[in-house]
Design a protein around this motif. Structure first.
Motif, short mmCIF file in Angstrom:
data_model
loop_
_atom_site.label_atom_id
_atom_site.label_comp_id
_atom_site.label_asym_id
_atom_site.label_seq_id
_atom_site.Cartn_x
_atom_site.Cartn_y
_atom_site.Cartn_z
N UNK A 220 -13.81 4.20 -12.00
CA UNK A 220 -14.80 3.14 -12.23
C UNK A 220 -14.41 2.27 -13.43
N UNK A 221 -13.94 2.92 -14.49
CA UNK A 221 -13.58 2.17 -15.69
C UNK A 221 -12.41 1.23 -15.43
N UNK A 222 -11.59 1.54 -14.40
CA UNK A 222 -10.41 0.73 -14.10
C UNK A 222 -10.71 -0.41 -13.12
N UNK A 223 -11.92 -0.45 -12.58
CA UNK A 223 -12.28 -1.53 -11.66
C UNK A 223 -12.71 -2.77 -12.44
N UNK A 224 -12.99 -3.86 -11.72
CA UNK A 224 -13.18 -5.14 -12.41
C UNK A 224 -14.56 -5.26 -13.06
N UNK A 225 -14.73 -6.35 -13.80
CA UNK A 225 -15.96 -6.55 -14.56
C UNK A 225 -17.19 -6.70 -13.67
N UNK A 226 -17.01 -7.30 -12.50
CA UNK A 226 -18.15 -7.48 -11.59
C UNK A 226 -18.70 -6.12 -11.16
N UNK A 227 -17.81 -5.21 -10.81
CA UNK A 227 -18.24 -3.88 -10.43
C UNK A 227 -18.98 -3.20 -11.58
N UNK B 127 0.82 -1.22 0.00
CA UNK B 127 0.00 0.00 0.00
C UNK B 127 0.85 1.26 0.00
N UNK B 128 2.14 1.14 0.36
CA UNK B 128 3.02 2.31 0.37
C UNK B 128 3.40 2.77 -1.05
N UNK B 129 3.16 1.93 -2.05
CA UNK B 129 3.56 2.28 -3.42
C UNK B 129 2.86 3.54 -3.91
N UNK C 139 -6.62 -3.42 -6.37
CA UNK C 139 -7.48 -2.95 -7.47
C UNK C 139 -7.72 -1.45 -7.36
N UNK C 140 -8.04 -1.01 -6.13
CA UNK C 140 -8.34 0.40 -5.93
C UNK C 140 -7.11 1.26 -6.19
N UNK C 141 -5.97 0.80 -5.73
CA UNK C 141 -4.74 1.58 -5.91
C UNK C 141 -4.42 1.76 -7.39
N UNK C 142 -4.59 0.71 -8.18
CA UNK C 142 -4.33 0.80 -9.61
C UNK C 142 -5.31 1.77 -10.26
N UNK C 143 -6.59 1.71 -9.86
CA UNK C 143 -7.60 2.58 -10.45
C UNK C 143 -7.33 4.05 -10.12
N UNK C 144 -6.95 4.31 -8.88
CA UNK C 144 -6.65 5.69 -8.47
C UNK C 144 -5.42 6.21 -9.22
N UNK D 128 -0.26 20.19 -12.57
CA UNK D 128 0.69 20.40 -11.47
C UNK D 128 0.30 19.73 -10.18
N UNK D 129 -0.70 18.84 -10.19
CA UNK D 129 -1.16 18.15 -8.98
C UNK D 129 -0.49 16.79 -8.85
N UNK D 130 -0.31 16.34 -7.62
CA UNK D 130 -0.12 14.93 -7.35
C UNK D 130 -0.96 14.56 -6.14
N UNK D 131 -1.23 13.28 -5.99
CA UNK D 131 -2.09 12.80 -4.90
C UNK D 131 -1.23 12.54 -3.68
N UNK D 132 -1.47 13.29 -2.61
CA UNK D 132 -0.68 13.13 -1.40
C UNK D 132 -1.13 11.90 -0.62
N UNK D 133 -2.44 11.67 -0.54
CA UNK D 133 -2.96 10.50 0.17
C UNK D 133 -4.42 10.32 -0.20
N UNK D 134 -4.93 9.11 0.08
CA UNK D 134 -6.34 8.86 -0.19
C UNK D 134 -6.85 7.74 0.71
#
Length: 613
Positions: free
Chosen positions: A532-539, A325-327, A467-472, A483-489
């Motif tokens: 949403x588009x990056x989540x799995x087929x079930x979702x 999760x630190x990635x 899955x969530x990390x890849x989608x975010x 000029x933005x980056x995501x600090x945390x979520x």
């Protein structure tokens, strides 16, 4: 990933090893000076070349010592046969053994319920990655085992440092460590984190301000001393990447005060802890206006990009756990470090230490760890590479029929890690999914994948942390050109309305130190849709149904500093700052209230995700 930090090897070990018993007949671990890289490298080569045999010896010793414990007697009837162990002892998780740990910790019953070694303390997990804090037994022998592991880690670090960098031998490491006051259980055992256990059991090895139990005073003092000695610092680090970002934010809030202390030669009056005052007085002993001017000049720049490299110009690398999760923090660290190498040294937990990164200078995205086979007995439950690991039946009596041992894992296969320790854990599910990436001699190397029990779910969907990390990561690319980056979520499944929907909390950071401007509605809605588009087929199937069972995904942007406030909340509940990891799936109503109270913008997906992609 789990704990994951490092502990320096005790200095002053004089004897080099010659003809030591590497197969641990009596668990006498070889001692060596970690500065002697040749001796340490010989040990590493020997134990990784004999992994299968060492593992069998470890299991034999564990069973010989502990077959008479209350727990194992129920399955083995006092025998220590390894085949019987594999046939009879069940696969368990923490809830299965919690009753035994509680009897020792709360009721004061003897250690022999679980282990014939005397339990000296309990190690508490952070509770932030899996949602619940665990209490793990520790013995005196386990302390020596972990010290040996740390010596091996130092061997790897020393060998690569000497080959790769000039000037490290005459420099200092600025490694931030924080501790909390001890807690005692009703049964009389002390309750600490793994890092606190190491520090408090070896107090003579650490600067006095690290013994300060007020985290703000301790961190301020460590930073101040690091600034005074800025030209001597050659590497900077802490346990987790998230913790290093927290330290940078703390510095951002206090640098002017620290600069004033350096200018006047006087420490701030609010630093009252005697350990801090005594330690800092040895370093901050005179007025240093030129140093203060240089710090002011750097910190007043509009952007803090590369701030670590600018403040500590001799820094060769940064040390922090950056896997699992630190990635998500890699882009933020790259920004603040100015592109310095990030070394992610070890993989471990409260339960045991497992692996060492044998290529410390590799890309943070490519880190693999080599199992150290004499730390514990490891087993592996295969996970189909297309299977949702959360679907595995955790109470299936036939799970043990599918388990493989360390020597028989396959490259490219995902496994759930099981561990049997000298301290009373038997076939214990770590809840970690690992991917075997190769071998070092006969010992497998692995990447940490994800936790099995951290998911978002509204209906029959199951979204894992990975899955969530890849989608975010995909979605935030929309904002990077601005000029933005995501600090945390973080996230939670909001079921207060029908249909329920996923909610993501994002804290954004500009590369300049400007205030966050008003966010573009269209771009933020596009971020929601891309998640949403990056989540799995079930979702996507559940979102596409005519009577939708999942509503549009929502992103709530929060004020800067919000995730520091969230961390403060979890620390107030007993989580250690050293081990804190932002929970990616929030379960605490109070934590959700904290995040909601600092929301500055809400955005929803306006598109139904395409099922064909």
């Amino acid at each position: 990933m789990r704990m994951k930090g490092w502990i320096t090897c005790p200095m002053g070990l004089k004897g080099l090893i010659h003809g030591v018993n590497l197969f641990l007949k009596t668990m006498m671990l070889p001692t060596f000076d970690p500065r002697d890289t040749e001796a340490g490298s010989r040990i590493l080569e020997d134990i990784t070349s004999n992994a299968g045999h060492i593992q069998e010896q470890v299991l034999e010793e564990i069973l010989t010592k502990n077959a008479s414990t209350d727990y194992l007697k129920g399955f083995l009837n006092g025998h220590s046969d390894k085949g019987l162990f594999k046939n009879k002892v069940p696969v368990v998780d923490y809830e299965d053994i919690k009753i035994y740990i509680d009897r020792i910790a709360l009721d004061g019953e003897p250690s022999r319920i679980l282990t014939n070694e005397s339990i000296t303390e309990l190690l508490k997990s952070s509770g932030t990655s899996g949602g619940k804090q665990k209490w793990i037994p520790k013995t005196a022998e386990e302390g020596e085992r972990r010290a040996f592991f740390s010596c091996l880690c130092d061997t790897v670090l020393n060998s690569f440092e000497l080959r790769s960098f000039q000037g490290l031998n005459d420099g200092k490491a600025l490694l931030f460590v924080l501790i909390n006051p001890d807690i005692h259980t009703p049964g009389g055992l002390v309750l600490r984190t793994g890092s606190e256990s190491e520090i408090k059991n070896r107090k003579d090895r650490y600067p006095q301000f690290i013994l300060c139990e007020d985290s703000n005073q301790s961190l301020y003092s460590q930073l101040l001393c690091g600034l005074v000695q800025r030209d001597a610092i050659v590497n900077v680090g802490t346990f987790f990447a998230s913790g290093l970002l927290r330290i940078i934010k703390f510095f951002e809030e206090h640098w002017q005060e620290m600069s004033s202390n350096i200018r006047t030669g006087q420490m701030s009056a609010w630093i009252t802890d005697p350990n801090c005052k005594r330690a800092v007085s040895l370093i901050l002993s005179k007025q240093m206006p030129d140093l203060a001017d240089s710090i002011d000049l750097i910190c007043q720049e509009k952007s803090w990009e590369g701030i670590i490299k600018k403040i500590w110009p001799r820094t060769k690398y940064v040390m922090a756990i950056i896997t699992g999760s630190m990635a998500q923090y890699i882009p933020a660290l790259e920004f603040y470090t100015g592109g310095l190498p990030v070394v992610s040294p070890v993989y471990g937990s409260s339960e045991a230490f497992f692996g060492i990164n044998m290529k410390p200078l590799c890309s943070p995205y490519d880190v693999s760890y080599t199992f150290i086979p004499n730390m514990a007995y490891y087993e592996f439950l295969p996970i189909d590479n297309h299977q949702d690991p959360t679907c595995t039946n955790r109470k299936d009596a036939h799970l043990k029929d599918h388990i493989v041992d360390l020597a028989n894992v396959k490259i490219g296969q995902h496994y759930e890690l099981l561990v049997t320790t000298f301290t009373g854990l038997y076939r214990y599910r770590m809840g970690d999914i690992v991917l075997v990436t190769g071998f070092h001699n006969s010992t497998p190397q692995f990447k940490f994948g994800q936790r099995t029990n951290v998911v978002l779910s509204i209906h029959t969907d199951k979204t894992t942390e990975q899955d969530l990390q890849k989608a975010v990561a995909m979605a935030i690319q929309i904002l990077e050109p601005l000029g933005f980056f995501l600090l945390d979520y973080s996230s939670y499944a909001d079921t207060s309305s029908i249909p329920g929907h996923y909610v993501l909390f994002w804290e954004l950071q500009l590369r300049s130190n400007d205030d966050i401007p008003e966010l573009d509605q269209v771009k933020m809605e596009k971020c929601c849709s891309l998640v949403e588009q990056s989540l799995d087929q079930k979702y996507k199937l559940l979102r596409n149904q005519s009577i939708s069972t999942i509503g549009p995904l929502e992103i709530r942007v929060v004020k800067q500093g919000t995730f520091n406030v969230l961390m403060d909340f979890y620390v107030s509940q007993g989580t250690s700052l050293n081990q804190y990891k932002t929970p990616k799936n929030i379960k605490s109503e109070k934590a959700i209230e904290i995040l909601d109270s600092r929301v500055v913008g809400k955005f929803y997906s306006r598109e139904v995700p395409n099922q064909d992609s």
